[in-house]
Design a protein around this motif. Structure first.
Motif, mmCIF file in Angstrom:
data_model
loop_
_atom_site.group_PDB
_atom_site.id
_atom_site.type_symbol
_atom_site.label_atom_id
_atom_site.label_comp_id
_atom_site.label_asym_id
_atom_site.label_seq_id
_atom_site.Cartn_x
_atom_site.Cartn_y
_atom_site.Cartn_z
ATOM 1 N N ALA A 2 -9.024 55.943 -16.058
ATOM 2 C CA ALA A 2 -8.610 57.285 -16.479
ATOM 3 C C ALA A 2 -9.118 57.603 -17.880
ATOM 4 C CB ALA A 2 -7.086 57.399 -16.418
ATOM 5 N N ALA A 3 -9.094 56.591 -18.768
ATOM 6 C CA ALA A 3 -9.563 56.819 -20.137
ATOM 7 C C ALA A 3 -11.060 57.117 -20.164
ATOM 8 C CB ALA A 3 -9.246 55.589 -20.995
ATOM 9 N N ILE A 4 -11.829 56.391 -19.326
ATOM 10 C CA ILE A 4 -13.272 56.641 -19.249
ATOM 11 C C ILE A 4 -13.537 58.050 -18.758
ATOM 12 C CG2 ILE A 4 -15.394 55.977 -18.064
ATOM 13 C CD1 ILE A 4 -14.374 53.118 -18.025
ATOM 14 N N ALA A 5 -12.822 58.429 -17.696
ATOM 15 C CA ALA A 5 -13.020 59.769 -17.136
ATOM 16 C C ALA A 5 -12.636 60.848 -18.148
ATOM 17 C CB ALA A 5 -12.196 59.918 -15.861
ATOM 18 N N ARG A 6 -11.535 60.624 -18.866
ATOM 19 C CA ARG A 6 -11.083 61.618 -19.854
ATOM 20 C C ARG A 6 -12.128 61.798 -20.951
ATOM 21 N NH1 ARG A 6 -6.881 59.176 -21.125
ATOM 22 N NH2 ARG A 6 -5.562 60.050 -19.479
ATOM 23 N N TRP A 7 -12.719 60.675 -21.422
ATOM 24 C CA TRP A 7 -13.738 60.789 -22.473
ATOM 25 C C TRP A 7 -14.966 61.533 -21.962
ATOM 26 C CZ3 TRP A 7 -18.762 59.813 -23.548
ATOM 27 C CH2 TRP A 7 -19.151 59.816 -24.893
ATOM 28 N N GLU A 265 -8.246 67.713 -15.213
ATOM 29 C CA GLU A 265 -7.264 66.808 -14.633
ATOM 30 C C GLU A 265 -7.694 66.328 -13.251
ATOM 31 O OE1 GLU A 265 -3.586 64.681 -14.679
ATOM 32 O OE2 GLU A 265 -4.933 65.532 -16.167
ATOM 33 N N ALA A 266 -8.273 67.229 -12.448
ATOM 34 C CA ALA A 266 -8.752 66.841 -11.119
ATOM 35 C C ALA A 266 -9.862 65.801 -11.222
ATOM 36 C CB ALA A 266 -9.246 68.071 -10.364
ATOM 37 N N ALA A 267 -10.771 65.984 -12.182
ATOM 38 C CA ALA A 267 -11.856 65.010 -12.366
ATOM 39 C C ALA A 267 -11.304 63.675 -12.840
ATOM 40 C CB ALA A 267 -12.875 65.550 -13.355
ATOM 41 N N ARG A 268 -10.346 63.714 -13.764
ATOM 42 C CA ARG A 268 -9.761 62.467 -14.271
ATOM 43 C C ARG A 268 -9.076 61.695 -13.154
ATOM 44 N NH1 ARG A 268 -5.165 60.246 -15.411
ATOM 45 N NH2 ARG A 268 -3.989 62.083 -14.731
ATOM 46 N N ILE A 269 -8.305 62.378 -12.339
ATOM 47 C CA ILE A 269 -7.574 61.716 -11.263
ATOM 48 C C ILE A 269 -8.532 61.183 -10.201
ATOM 49 C CG2 ILE A 269 -5.978 62.139 -9.354
ATOM 50 C CD1 ILE A 269 -4.485 64.061 -11.236
ATOM 51 N N ALA A 270 -9.599 61.938 -9.924
ATOM 52 C CA ALA A 270 -10.568 61.479 -8.920
ATOM 53 C C ALA A 270 -11.196 60.151 -9.336
ATOM 54 C CB ALA A 270 -11.649 62.535 -8.711
ATOM 55 N N VAL A 271 -11.542 60.035 -10.623
ATOM 56 C CA VAL A 271 -12.145 58.788 -11.099
ATOM 57 C C VAL A 271 -11.098 57.684 -11.187
ATOM 58 C CG1 VAL A 271 -13.326 57.688 -13.037
ATOM 59 C CG2 VAL A 271 -13.968 59.991 -12.336
ATOM 60 N N ALA A 272 -9.864 58.042 -11.604
ATOM 61 C CA ALA A 272 -8.814 57.036 -11.753
ATOM 62 C C ALA A 272 -8.364 56.477 -10.410
ATOM 63 C CB ALA A 272 -7.620 57.637 -12.484
ATOM 64 N N VAL A 315 -23.055 52.764 -9.854
ATOM 65 C CA VAL A 315 -21.605 52.772 -10.072
ATOM 66 C C VAL A 315 -21.284 53.378 -11.433
ATOM 67 C CG1 VAL A 315 -19.574 51.320 -10.414
ATOM 68 C CG2 VAL A 315 -21.139 50.837 -8.536
ATOM 69 N N ALA A 316 -22.037 52.957 -12.455
ATOM 70 C CA ALA A 316 -21.798 53.480 -13.803
ATOM 71 C C ALA A 316 -21.983 54.996 -13.844
ATOM 72 C CB ALA A 316 -22.736 52.802 -14.794
ATOM 73 N N ALA A 317 -23.015 55.500 -13.178
ATOM 74 C CA ALA A 317 -23.243 56.947 -13.163
ATOM 75 C C ALA A 317 -22.135 57.670 -12.406
ATOM 76 C CB ALA A 317 -24.603 57.245 -12.534
ATOM 77 N N SER A 318 -21.615 57.048 -11.358
ATOM 78 C CA SER A 318 -20.572 57.685 -10.551
ATOM 79 C C SER A 318 -19.282 57.889 -11.337
ATOM 80 C CB SER A 318 -20.290 56.854 -9.297
ATOM 81 O OG SER A 318 -21.436 56.786 -8.465
ATOM 82 N N VAL A 319 -18.965 56.977 -12.251
ATOM 83 C CA VAL A 319 -17.693 57.075 -12.980
ATOM 84 C C VAL A 319 -17.861 57.627 -14.396
ATOM 85 C CG1 VAL A 319 -16.640 55.230 -11.629
ATOM 86 C CG2 VAL A 319 -17.824 54.669 -13.755
ATOM 87 N N THR A 320 -19.088 57.938 -14.807
ATOM 88 C CA THR A 320 -19.296 58.519 -16.143
ATOM 89 C C THR A 320 -20.056 59.839 -16.077
ATOM 90 O OG1 THR A 320 -21.309 57.185 -16.429
ATOM 91 C CG2 THR A 320 -19.253 56.277 -17.299
ATOM 92 N N LEU A 321 -21.258 59.808 -15.509
ATOM 93 C CA LEU A 321 -22.063 61.029 -15.426
ATOM 94 C C LEU A 321 -21.440 62.043 -14.481
ATOM 95 C CD1 LEU A 321 -24.629 62.648 -16.010
ATOM 96 C CD2 LEU A 321 -25.778 61.354 -14.198
ATOM 97 N N LEU A 322 -20.928 61.583 -13.353
ATOM 98 C CA LEU A 322 -20.390 62.512 -12.348
ATOM 99 C C LEU A 322 -19.195 63.310 -12.863
ATOM 100 C CD1 LEU A 322 -20.549 63.648 -9.524
ATOM 101 C CD2 LEU A 322 -19.192 61.715 -8.710
ATOM 102 N N PRO A 323 -18.172 62.686 -13.471
ATOM 103 C CA PRO A 323 -17.076 63.521 -13.978
ATOM 104 C C PRO A 323 -17.523 64.521 -15.036
ATOM 105 C CG PRO A 323 -16.858 61.230 -14.709
ATOM 106 C CD PRO A 323 -17.901 61.263 -13.650
ATOM 107 N N ALA A 324 -18.524 64.152 -15.840
ATOM 108 C CA ALA A 324 -19.041 65.106 -16.822
ATOM 109 C C ALA A 324 -19.663 66.312 -16.120
ATOM 110 C CB ALA A 324 -20.070 64.421 -17.718
#
Length: 764
Positions: A2-7, A265-272, A315-324
């Motif tokens: 969640a913290a990664i997605a929020r950032w 919030e939707a993006a954060r929860i999706a990644v979390a 995997v890294a792009a899916s949980v960092t680039l994608l939420p951005a």
């Protein structure tokens, strides 16, 4: 998570810029450094490996790539004055080309030259040696050879070329394959989402991560042995899993938007939530791939690290680039119709209805019948695996229109099939006795069953190393040729060496592949055991169950065996291989089983994780196995099937690459994903879980206390499970236990910000 997605959501422009800088920097570095791939199949310590090392030591000039120019006439003879004059002029031009070390013409007085003209006089060939091996040759030098030789064709004379360097000039459809896979994926995503913006994001994420990985693999080739098909294999895996991982996260994000959550919030929860499963699934793929390292073969080490690098970056792009990117497009992740409905009616429960819900209920009602049908299908498809034959896949298996295949066929017709794969016998000479014994060897070899011809013994300048060429009477990939290698090593050569210090080593293409295959087969049980054990351990830690990992191991082995069966039928038996442009039937490459087991086992774990993780959430909250299986299947089957269609499309598109090995990977992976998604995960796995009931989730308490915890479930699900267990413990201790009453659809109500669980109630 969640913290990664929020950032990434808060600093979305920075996150996107960092990925683009990484892509541009690695791509630039790869372009400057160039490629340095190596297809070194030699295994250290083998008979063929010693022959190669001794040959390079005794004949330093023999290390360059050797190719052939073949010409054939249907009228007259290749000895005709006009043909001889034309071909001689062409060979003189070839000798002056850059990179050419030597040209051996058939028009000469020596026996070796005369042997390059067929008995019927219609076919001849010249041997062309480069200074460098094919892996180190600029393609322009090979193309110059092809252009010069082909210019001599005409007046009833065909000219074809064969050899590793010539193969560099044959067009590859790799970029076409990539484009086709991406286009099909885009269409499937648009049909699934109804939003152009949402359908573009998974593809954009995959392309950025895979592009970075592709360039990284190019650089990796400068520090370790990396096969030339490793980048294409990385693309194959990366595009498939990259688009799939992003699809799962985008799907969860869209559900959050439909429930009225703000975009961040939707993006954060999706990644979390889903992002946890993505990271876990990617870890299982990497573990399966890195299992190849235990074989201690440099050729496979490079493939394992290259493919793992691709998975890590996706995997890294899916949980960092994608939420951005999700935060950038905002509500456009929903279609116009969905946005209009949300604005007019507000959030609406999204019940699993339609075919997915009906199918889930149908499986619940008929688990034994459907489980038996699925098991029979998998068993039948796996039967061809029993006839798996590992061996040399050579240019005789190329498409019929390629010049390498036509040169191969002309040589086989004119000189016998063995001329395309001669055996190289190399010996170190120490004294007169060795030289005398070696002088008698050609006559003994000529009388050996399976030998077509034997060359005279050739000594190096110092006279301490000798080589002779043995031409079998069977094709390089034939089992008869492998039997000849064994016969020479076990019977003929030991007899010739008796009483001397002579030690003759058998090398050549067939011998090298046989030795490589023997090492692979010998270590395969250990390799499979380690990969299965590590995968089971991860699932045990994640799902706190003995039944889930054991079923996963059996299902994954079934998927691997059945996909192998399809590969054997297509490539070894030749069912449709020519029709698909994959060349003629032939054996399976020795290294292919190991790589395929790694990749297929890892990919099979993906759908297991995504399916069972949803069931696990429901089980933690309700303790009802039937409901958990039914709800999990109903909610995940549609997205799993969409993801499978995308992955199958990407994998099958690589059949267009024009590379037989890459096509093998494409068909094997496509078959495995199809069987995994449409037979195992949506049929056999839920059927077995219904039959096993609560035993699916059983784990001894003593083991549960000792195992470290890997949480792929949300904290709310774990809180629900802990509350239910506390209630059950209180009931067992004799305390009031009203909440413990077994009502079929009752659950412990725990607030979940990211999901309205009441919509999960499906009428059974």
């Amino acid at each position: 998570m969640a913290a990664i997605a929020r950032w990434c959501v808060t600093h979305r422009l920075v996150a996107v810029l960092l990925w683009l800088v990484a892509l541009g920097g690695v791509t630039t570095a790869a372009a400057v450094a160039g490629s340095a791939y190596s297809n070194d199949y030699e295994a250290p310590g083998t008979e063929s490996g010693r022959a190669t090392a001794l040959l390079e030591q005794g004949f330093p000039g023999a290390g360059g790539d050797s190719d052939t120019i073949v010409w054939h006439t249907d009228r007259g003879s290749v000895r005709a004055t006009a043909v001889e004059q034309c071909m001689t002029e062409m060979l003189d031009e070839v000798a002056d080309l850059p990179g050419i070390a030597a040209v051996a013409s058939p028009y000469g007085e020596s026996p070796a030259a005369q042997a390059r003209i067929s008995e019927d006089g219609r076919t001849a060939y010249a041997a062309v040696n480069f200074h460098e091996q094919a892996d180190d040759l600029p393609p322009s030098q090979a193309q110059a050879l092809v252009d010069t030789a082909k210019a001599a064709a005409g007046d009833g004379v065909r000219v074809e070329l064969g050899g590793s360097a010539i193969a560099l000039t044959e067009a590859s459809g790799g970029h076409v394959a990539e484009a086709v896979g991406v286009v099909v994926s885009a269409v499937v995503l648009f049909l699934a989402f109804g939003s152009l913006a949402a359908s573009v994001l998974p593809i954009a994420t995959a392309l950025v991560s895979v592009g970075t990985a592709y360039s990284g693999i190019v650089l990796l080739g400068h520090v370790m042995t990396v096969a030339d098909f490793a980048p294409m294999l990385g693309l194959l895996i990366g595009l498939g899993v990259g688009i799939d991982y992003a699809l799962f996260i985008v799907t969860r994000h869209r559900k959050g938007l439909k429930r009225g959550l703000p975009v961040p919030e939707a993006a954060r929860i999706a990644v979390a939530t889903t992002g946890r499963a993505v990271v876990f699934a990617g870890a299982t793929v990497c573990i399966a791939l890195l299992g190849m390292l235990i074989l201690r073969l440099s050729f496979l080490n490079g493939v394992a690290i290259a493919a793992s690098l691709t998975v890590v970056l996706t995997v890294a792009a899916s949980v960092t680039l994608l939420p951005a990117l999700l935060s950038l497009i905002g509500m456009r992740a929903l279609s116009r119709r969905e946005r209009r409905q949300l604005a007019e009616h507000g959030p609406q429960p999204e019940l699993p209805t339609g075919f997915a819900a009906r199918w889930s209920a149908f499986v619940e009602r008929h688990p034994k019948l459907l489980g038996a049908v699925a098991a029979v299908v998998m068993l039948v498809l796996a039967l061809p695996t029993l006839s798996l034959h590992l061996g040399t896949s050579d240019q005789g298996n190329n498409p019929a229109t390629s010049t390498t295949r036509q040169a191969y066929d002309l040589l086989a017709d004119g000189f016998g099939p063995g001329v395309n794969g001669p055996l190289t016998l190399v010996a170190q000479i120490d004294g007169a006795d060795d030289r005398l014994a070696l002088g008698d060897l050609p006559a003994e070899l000529a009388n050996t069953r399976g030998v077509e011809s034997v060359s005279p013994v050739t000594y190096n300048g110092s006279g301490d190393t000798a080589v002779l060429i043995v031409v079998p009477d069977s094709a390089p990939q034939s089992k008869d040729t492998s039997d000849l290698v064994d016969r020479l090593r076990q019977d003929v050569l030991p007899t010739a060496e008796h009483g001397t210090s002579l030690d003759v080593h058998v090398g050549g293409v067939t011998a090298s592949y046989d030795d490589f295959a023997e090492i692979i087969v010998g270590k395969l049980p250990l390799f499979v055991g380690v990969v299965v054990a590590l995968g089971c351990l991860l699932l045990l830690l994640a799902f706190r169950s003995l039944g889930i990992p054991l079923k996963a191991a059996v299902m994954n082995v079934a998927a691997v065996a059945s996909s192998f069966g399809i590969v054997v039928a297509v490539f070894q038996w030749g069912w449709g291989s020519e029709l698909l442009g994959l060349g003629s039937a032939g054996p399976i490459e020795p290294f292919l089983p190991v790589i395929m087991v790694s990749v297929l086992f890892g990919l099979s774990m993906d759908y297991q994780v995504f399916l069972v993780s949803r069931m696990y959430e429901e089980w933690l909250e309700t303790g009802d196995n039937r409901r958990a299986v039914r709800v999990g299947l109903a909610e995940t089957s549609r997205v799993i099937n969409s993801a499978a269609v995308i992955m199958i499309s990407v994998f099958l598109a690589f059949v267009l690459s024009g590379d037989r090995v890459v096509a093998m990977f494409g068909i094997a992976l496509a078959a495995a994903v199809a069987l995994d998604a449409f037979v195992l995960r949506t049929l056999l796995v839920p059927a077995l879980m219904h039959m096993l009931g609560g035993a699916n989730w059983w784990l001894p308490r003593w083991l549960d206390r000792r195992l470290p915890r890997i949480s792929i479930e949300t904290p709310e699900c774990r809180a629900a499970a802990d509350a239910r267990e506390d209630t059950q413990d209180a009931g067992r201790d004799g305390e009031p236990d009203a909440a413990h009453a077994k009502i079929p659809w009752q659950r412990v109500t725990v607030p979940r910000a990211e999901d309205d669980k009441d919509v999960r109630d499906i009428a059974g």
